[in-house]
Design a protein around this motif. Structure first.
Motif, mmCIF file in Angstrom:
data_model
loop_
_atom_site.group_PDB
_atom_site.id
_atom_site.type_symbol
_atom_site.label_atom_id
_atom_site.label_comp_id
_atom_site.label_asym_id
_atom_site.label_seq_id
_atom_site.Cartn_x
_atom_site.Cartn_y
_atom_site.Cartn_z
ATOM 1 N N GLU A 86 0.808 -1.224 0.000
ATOM 2 C CA GLU A 86 0.000 0.000 0.000
ATOM 3 C C GLU A 86 0.841 1.274 0.000
ATOM 4 O OE1 GLU A 86 -3.395 0.004 -0.039
ATOM 5 O OE2 GLU A 86 -3.480 -2.195 -0.087
ATOM 6 N N ARG A 87 2.065 1.186 0.530
ATOM 7 C CA ARG A 87 3.024 2.294 0.540
ATOM 8 C C ARG A 87 2.544 3.501 1.346
ATOM 9 N NH1 ARG A 87 7.121 1.072 -2.682
ATOM 10 N NH2 ARG A 87 7.949 3.205 -2.597
ATOM 11 N N GLU A 88 1.766 3.243 2.389
ATOM 12 C CA GLU A 88 1.350 4.314 3.285
ATOM 13 C C GLU A 88 0.963 3.720 4.634
ATOM 14 O OE1 GLU A 88 -1.775 6.264 1.165
ATOM 15 O OE2 GLU A 88 -3.250 4.705 1.590
ATOM 16 N N CYS A 89 1.003 4.570 5.658
ATOM 17 C CA CYS A 89 0.701 4.114 7.010
ATOM 18 C C CYS A 89 0.431 5.326 7.883
ATOM 19 C CB CYS A 89 1.862 3.299 7.591
ATOM 20 S SG CYS A 89 3.389 4.253 7.835
ATOM 21 N N VAL A 90 0.013 5.053 9.112
ATOM 22 C CA VAL A 90 -0.067 6.092 10.132
ATOM 23 C C VAL A 90 0.760 5.628 11.325
ATOM 24 C CG1 VAL A 90 -1.531 7.481 11.639
ATOM 25 C CG2 VAL A 90 -2.383 6.776 9.392
#
Length: 210
Positions: free
Chosen positions: A60-64
């Motif tokens: 996904e190449r994103e996170c928090v």
């Protein structure tokens, strides 16, 4: 006098981070970790290759990056020995890990929509950093170093020094993981399931003080 003990664990003390990512089916995964450090508007994360978070972040190449305060130690410990992987890796099973599809519910935590990325934030965390993946670099066969860029930082208002863009260090009390145990304000504040799973030798000493 210094000695050369041949240390097996080098977790000298870093903030706990709850990383939220998205699984293939679009549901949220949440993972506690502490191999993280920041430089300017970037963060470096060290994650094992067998975890669900690593797979999600690569795809996904994103996170928090959700930073819990020390008062959130109960919630963090509840999800400590769980994995989003349906098939629990053998080495994790031996440490006591089990599959948990909904870590938010298990940790009694609330999903909060993000503004720039798809994974949700953890509403209870005083600091939440929405991030995108920049690079991923293998660290041997078992781990990966992730360089993520912070796109937006959300901070509880009472942690900000009035009239500035800075966090008040006297008000921010991060939850620290030190040699697999939980610390806040320099004090060991809670028994750790992770320390038990890793068979850390000091866990019995800690229990005697609880």
């Amino acid at each position: 006098m210094h000695v050369v003990p041949g240390l097996e664990v080098l977790y000298f003390g870093t903030p706990v981070v709850l990383i939220s990512t998205r699984k293939e089916d679009g549901t949220a995964n949440l993972a506690p970790m502490s191999s993280a450090w920041w430089l300017d508007q970037s963060c470096m994360l060290g994650l094992g290759n067998s975890g669900q978070t690593t797979a999600n972040l690569l795809r996904e190449r994103e996170c928090v990056l959700n930073l819990p305060s020390s008062v959130m130690v109960d919630a963090v410990d509840r999800i400590a020995l769980t994995t989003g992987k349906q098939s629990v890796p053998d080495h994790k099973a031996r440490q006591g890990y089990r599959h948990e599809p909904d870590k938010f519910t298990l940790g009694r935590l609330t999903q909060q929509p993000s503004e720039l990325v798809r994974p949700p934030r953890v509403e209870q965390c005083p600091i939440q950093l929405e991030c995108r993946l920049v690079t991923a670099t293998a660290i041997g066969p078992q781990a990966t170093a992730f360089h993520v860029e912070v796109l937006r930082a959300h901070v509880e208002e009472d942690l900000i020094i009035p009239g500035t863009h800075h966090v008040d260090p006297n008000r921010w009390d991060p939850l620290i993981m030190k040699f697999c145990d939980f610390f806040g304000g320099g004090i060991n504040i809670h028994p750790s399931r992770l320390a038990e799973g890793w068979n850390m030798p000091h866990r019995n000493d800690r229990r005697s003080m609880v």
